[in-house]
Design a protein around this motif. Structure first.
Motif, PDB file in Angstrom:
ATOM      1  N   SER A 146     -41.120 -40.837  -3.840  1.00 43.25           N
ATOM      2  CA  SER A 146     -40.978 -40.886  -2.379  1.00 43.25           C
ATOM      3  C   SER A 146     -40.690 -42.311  -1.925  1.00 43.25           C
ATOM      4  N   SER A 147     -39.810 -42.428  -0.896  1.00 41.38           N
ATOM      5  CA  SER A 147     -39.474 -43.747  -0.351  1.00 41.38           C
ATOM      6  C   SER A 147     -40.602 -44.208   0.574  1.00 41.38           C
ATOM      7  N   GLN A 148     -40.866 -45.495   0.531  1.00 40.90           N
ATOM      8  CA  GLN A 148     -41.844 -46.058   1.483  1.00 40.90           C
ATOM      9  C   GLN A 148     -41.375 -45.779   2.917  1.00 40.90           C
ATOM     10  N   GLY A 149     -40.055 -45.824   3.117  1.00 43.86           N
ATOM     11  CA  GLY A 149     -39.490 -45.618   4.456  1.00 43.86           C
ATOM     12  C   GLY A 149     -39.716 -44.217   5.010  1.00 43.86           C
ATOM     13  N   ALA A 150     -40.164 -43.276   4.171  1.00 42.52           N
ATOM     14  CA  ALA A 150     -40.417 -41.909   4.663  1.00 42.52           C
ATOM     15  C   ALA A 150     -41.786 -41.790   5.321  1.00 42.52           C
TER      16      ALA A 150
END
Ligand SMILES: NC(=O)NCCC[C@H](N)C(=O)O
Length: 289
Positions: A146-150
């Protein structure tokens, strides 16, 4: 939904034919493993049902073996479904099937709303966003998948606090492989899976007396990837050391032989997705009326 409600997937098309995490061993896969996987999935379903939970099944799809891990399909809370976007092309084909499954659940009134993740981000669902029913926030893993930006999208969608936890290694590539909040406020976790900052974040939110540390052996047996319902914890076959720790902390174990799924890097928690979680408990709602 007046009892725990889980999604599982028919294991009929499960196999280990590619390698997107270090546990996956396509070279040892075979027909006898496929038969064992069907038996293991049935045993997990029966263990859930024995607690009084309801299990709903998504159909198998040829060519999508990891569809058996619905925890990765979405984050679900308060009837809202935030659909996942998979990092690896091998799993991206699951997205339309899970979307259709949630649309069918919505048509039956079992979930209320389906939300898409903003473009350009990856997020692998409840595998990396675990609801803590005692603290009433999400613990959110990021890094390998998972992206931190999510993470802000999770906070916006559900309106609940999120605690970010960066994962330090591809071996523990989803938060649910190394972190499991338990009823009553305790947390079972595997410290080496986290960056120093993430470990500090866990210590800041969980008192020492409530932190149960899994050993290398216990984490490698996929026992942290567990389903907790009250004082019962359903997990893969556990080393005696973990049985003792959890009994001393007041939990009863149901162990299921999930060896075929561990060959894909998954076990009890990620073979399920809980749909009935509410951010406010029925008791709190009652008190507010
Ligand atoms: N830990 C999880 O949340 N899911 C297990 C996913 C296993 C699958 N073979 C994968 O690597 O994505």
């Amino acid at each position: 939904m007046d009892r725990p409600f889980f999604l599982m997937t028919d294991p009929g098309c499960f196999d280990v034919s590619y390698r997107i995490n270090p546990w996956m061993k396509p070279e040892v896969w075979g027909a006898e493993k496929a038969a064992a996987a069907c038996a293991a999935s049935t045993a997990l379903r029966e263990a859930l049902e024995a607690t009084g939970a309801h299990v709903e099944t998504v159909g198998a799809v040829k060519g999508l073996p990891d569809l058996v891990f619905p925890a990765n399909a979405a984050v679900v809370l308060d009837g809202k479904v935030l659909l996942a976007r998979f990092r690896h092309p091998e799993r991206q084909g699951e997205e339309p099937h899970f979307r259709a499954a949630f649309q069918r659940l919505k048509a039956r009134g079992l979930v209320d709303e389906i939300v898409d993740l903003p473009e350009g981000l990856f997020h692998e669902g409840a595998g990396d966003a675990i609801w803590d029913a005692d603290r009433r926030h999400f613990w959110c893993g990021y890094g390998p998948r998972s992206s931190q930006g999510a993470l802000p999208a999770i906070r916006r969608t559900f309106g609940r606090e999120i605690i970010p936890l960066e994962l330090a290694t591809d071996r523990f590539y989803h938060l649910d492989t190394c972190f499991c909040p338990l009823a009553g406020g305790k947390v079972l976790y595997y410290p080496p899976a986290f960056t120093a900052e993430a470990r500090a974040n866990i210590r800041a939110h969980v008192a020492e007396a409530d932190r149960i540390e899994a050993s290398d052996e216990e984490a490698a047996a996929f026992c942290v990837n567990a389903v907790n319902l009250g004082s019962r914890i359903i997990m893969a076959r556990a080393p005696g050391s973990l049985r003792e720790k959890l009994a001393a902390a007041g939990y009863a174990l149901t162990e299921v032989d999930l060896a075929p799924f561990i060959l894909s890097g998954g076990a009890a928690y990620c073979m399920t997705l809980r749909l009935d979680r509410r951010s406010v408990s029925a008791a709190q709602l009652h008190a507010a009326e």
